[in-house]
Design a protein around this motif. Structure first.
Motif, short mmCIF file in Angstrom:
data_model
loop_
_atom_site.label_atom_id
_atom_site.label_comp_id
_atom_site.label_asym_id
_atom_site.label_seq_id
_atom_site.Cartn_x
_atom_site.Cartn_y
_atom_site.Cartn_z
N LEU A 74 38.42 32.55 37.41
CA LEU A 74 38.19 33.75 38.21
C LEU A 74 38.47 35.03 37.41
O LEU A 74 37.72 36.00 37.51
N THR A 75 39.53 35.03 36.61
CA THR A 75 39.86 36.22 35.84
C THR A 75 38.73 36.58 34.87
O THR A 75 38.33 37.74 34.77
N THR A 76 38.21 35.57 34.17
CA THR A 76 37.10 35.82 33.24
C THR A 76 35.87 36.32 33.99
O THR A 76 35.18 37.24 33.53
N LEU A 77 35.61 35.74 35.15
CA LEU A 77 34.47 36.17 35.95
C LEU A 77 34.61 37.64 36.35
O LEU A 77 33.66 38.42 36.25
N ILE A 78 35.81 38.03 36.77
CA ILE A 78 36.04 39.41 37.19
C ILE A 78 35.88 40.37 36.01
O ILE A 78 35.27 41.44 36.12
N VAL A 79 36.40 39.99 34.84
CA VAL A 79 36.29 40.84 33.64
C VAL A 79 34.83 41.01 33.24
O VAL A 79 34.37 42.13 32.93
N LEU A 80 34.08 39.92 33.22
CA LEU A 80 32.67 40.00 32.87
C LEU A 80 31.89 40.85 33.87
O LEU A 80 30.99 41.61 33.49
N ARG A 81 32.24 40.74 35.12
CA ARG A 81 31.57 41.54 36.13
C ARG A 81 31.89 43.03 35.96
O ARG A 81 31.03 43.89 36.16
N ALA A 82 33.13 43.34 35.58
CA ALA A 82 33.49 44.73 35.33
C ALA A 82 32.69 45.29 34.16
O ALA A 82 32.19 46.43 34.20
N LEU A 83 32.53 44.49 33.10
CA LEU A 83 31.74 44.92 31.94
C LEU A 83 30.27 45.09 32.31
O LEU A 83 29.59 46.00 31.83
N GLY B 68 40.16 38.51 49.91
CA GLY B 68 40.55 39.69 49.14
C GLY B 68 40.43 39.48 47.65
O GLY B 68 39.91 40.33 46.92
N GLN B 69 40.91 38.33 47.16
CA GLN B 69 40.82 38.05 45.72
C GLN B 69 39.38 37.81 45.28
O GLN B 69 38.94 38.30 44.24
N ALA B 70 38.63 37.07 46.08
CA ALA B 70 37.23 36.81 45.73
C ALA B 70 36.42 38.10 45.71
O ALA B 70 35.50 38.26 44.89
N SER B 71 36.77 39.05 46.59
CA SER B 71 36.00 40.29 46.67
C SER B 71 36.10 41.12 45.39
O SER B 71 35.27 42.01 45.16
N TRP B 72 37.08 40.82 44.53
CA TRP B 72 37.19 41.56 43.27
C TRP B 72 36.02 41.27 42.34
O TRP B 72 35.76 42.05 41.42
N ALA C 95 40.04 28.44 45.16
CA ALA C 95 41.13 28.31 46.12
C ALA C 95 41.86 29.65 46.31
O ALA C 95 43.09 29.73 46.22
N VAL C 96 41.09 30.72 46.57
CA VAL C 96 41.67 32.04 46.79
C VAL C 96 41.15 32.58 48.12
O VAL C 96 40.22 32.04 48.72
N GLY C 97 41.74 33.69 48.58
CA GLY C 97 41.34 34.30 49.83
C GLY C 97 40.20 35.29 49.64
O GLY C 97 39.81 35.60 48.51
N LEU D 63 30.61 34.95 47.96
CA LEU D 63 32.06 35.07 48.05
C LEU D 63 32.74 33.87 48.73
O LEU D 63 33.78 33.40 48.25
N PRO D 64 32.19 33.35 49.84
CA PRO D 64 32.84 32.15 50.41
C PRO D 64 32.86 30.98 49.43
O PRO D 64 33.87 30.26 49.34
N ASP D 65 31.78 30.77 48.66
CA ASP D 65 31.74 29.69 47.69
C ASP D 65 32.71 29.93 46.54
O ASP D 65 33.40 29.01 46.07
N ILE D 66 32.78 31.17 46.07
CA ILE D 66 33.69 31.49 44.97
C ILE D 66 35.14 31.35 45.43
O ILE D 66 35.99 30.81 44.70
N ALA D 67 35.44 31.82 46.65
CA ALA D 67 36.79 31.68 47.18
C ALA D 67 37.20 30.21 47.29
O ALA D 67 38.32 29.82 46.94
#
Length: 424
Positions: free
Chosen positions: A122-131, A69-73, A65-67, A57-61
């Protein structure tokens, strides 16, 4: 000492000659070993992939360039996907079989794991992780139902504990692996390494798990499934177990979602690899969950839950210190207590449910992973606003509610026993 192979009548070997009885006993032990190893490997693959971004999460954030909370998604979306899909997939397992459902689920999850490192934003990463979470959903409820059907009742809780021990090893290996690979090759390469780990564990699972002997296909008509779900939710004991699972996981997820941020910042300033290595304490969960059966026999369900709650609470208080040794000791207690409590609650669900075990286990998984999502995201937000002290307060609040539910159950049990004694 086992007297019959899983799925065979308990008296099957009573009239057999000694040589045949010895052969049957060896076959029983071999089958039990194969089942335990297969489900251990599956549990390992499940947690390695499910929480693969947590140590990163620290690397992804930083990369996006997000905080926090956003990275934790990238973690919460996966657990939400699992919570949404677990009930429908558990219904499919009632119709098409536990083994087939688990095989398809782990295969799909590995396929997503291969693609995830190439997510462009990040959006694509979050969607793929949800799937990916939705794909994983076929595993937890089907695994517990498989064990309940294929093993003798006295072996079920211990086998569930070993499956959860596989979860702890997968959680540890995935996080440690990603931390060190990220240090040398970046977080995308770390996610690719998790895909390889998940594939290897999936192959071991498929090769070892015996075919179901006691599975009977059931209807998947929505009306019957909903009736089964309503029946489980209407049982106070099951409802309490679901709430306990959610609250324990909320506290645990909050800690492990945020601990990486704390360790790379002042006063510790650890590298990503060293911070990821902290997750080796997950191995403590392997021992505590594996010991669930004997300890539960000695303490009872509620006594075991009190021990789990107290252990996690003590660990949380230890982590308030700014000494790395104290934080590590606290994480050991948090991990041991959580996996023990989780094994007690989830194993009890499979024992309490008299029908529709896959749905009963699926409802536990829904509560458990919704707790993970809520705990991870809320924990990250609390940490951003109130630092580690605020996060510890949040986790202790969840545990206090868990203790209150368990105390209520204890008082109800005492009252019921007294009423029965008066009636007699």
């Amino acid at each position: 000492m086992p007297t019959a192979a899983p799925g065979a009548p308990a008296t099957a070997g009573a009239s057999q000659p000694p040589s045949q009885a010895a052969t049957a006993a060896r076959s029983t032990r071999s089958t039990l070993t194969r089942i335990n190893l297969a489900l251990f490997a599956l549990g390992m693959a499940t947690f390695a992939m499910l929480f693969s971004t947590q140590a990163l999460l620290p690397d992804i954030a930083a990369a996006y360039a997000v905080g926090p909370g956003q990275a934790s998604w990238t973690v919460s979306a996966t657990t939400i996907g699992l919570a949404v899909a677990v009930l429908p997939l558990s219904a499919l397992s009632e119709r098409f079989g536990r083994r087939r459902t688990m095989t398809l689920s782990v295969g799909a999850a590995v396929a997503f794991a291969v693609v995830i490192p190439f997510a462009p934003d990040l959006t694509t990463l979050i969607v793929l992780r949800a799937l990916q979470g939705a794909a994983i959903a076929g595993i937890p409820a089907s695994a517990v139902a498989y064990l309940s059907e294929e093993l003798p009742a006295r072996s079920t809780v211990g086998a569930v504990g070993l499956f959860i021990a596989g979860n702890s090893v997968g959680g540890m290996s995935g996080r440690v692996l990603t931390g060190w690979v990220a240090d040398g090759f970046g977080w995308r390469a770390a996610l690719a390494a998790v895909a390889v780990l998940g594939l290897a564990a999936a192959v071991v699972f498929r090769l070892l798990l015996p075919r179901s002997r006691n599975f009977t296909p059931a209807s998947i008509r929505p009306r019957l499934v909903l009736r089964s779900v309503r029946g489980h939710l209407a049982r106070p004991l099951l409802a309490r177990l679901y709430a306990i699972g959610a609250l324990l996981m909320a506290a645990f997820s909050a800690v492990y979602t945020v601990i990486g941020f704390r360790l790379v910042e002042e006063p510790f300033n650890l590298s990503a690899g060293l911070a990821g290595s902290v997750f080796v304490v997950y191995l403590v969960g392997t021992g505590s969950s594996s010991a669930t059966g004997p300890l539960m026999d000695r303490l009872g369900r509620r006594g075991a839950l009190y021990v789990a709650i107290g252990t996690v609470s003590a660990g949380l208080l230890l982590t308030l210190a700014d000494a790395l040794a104290a934080v590590l000791a606290g994480l050991v207690l948090i991990t041991a207590g959580f996996f023990f409590g989780h094994a007690v609650a989830s194993g009890s669900v499979s024992r309490v449910a008299e029908h529709g075990r896959a749905q009963a286990s699926a409802l536990y998984q829904v509560a458990y992973y919704l707790g993970a999502s809520a705990g991870g995201t809320t924990g990250a937000l609390v940490y951003h606003r109130a630092a580690w002290d605020g996060l510890v307060a949040f986790a202790l609040t969840a545990l206090a509610i868990t203790a209150a539910i368990t105390l209520y159950a204890t008082r109800r049990a005492v009252t019921d026993r007294r009423a029965l004694a008066r009636a007699a």
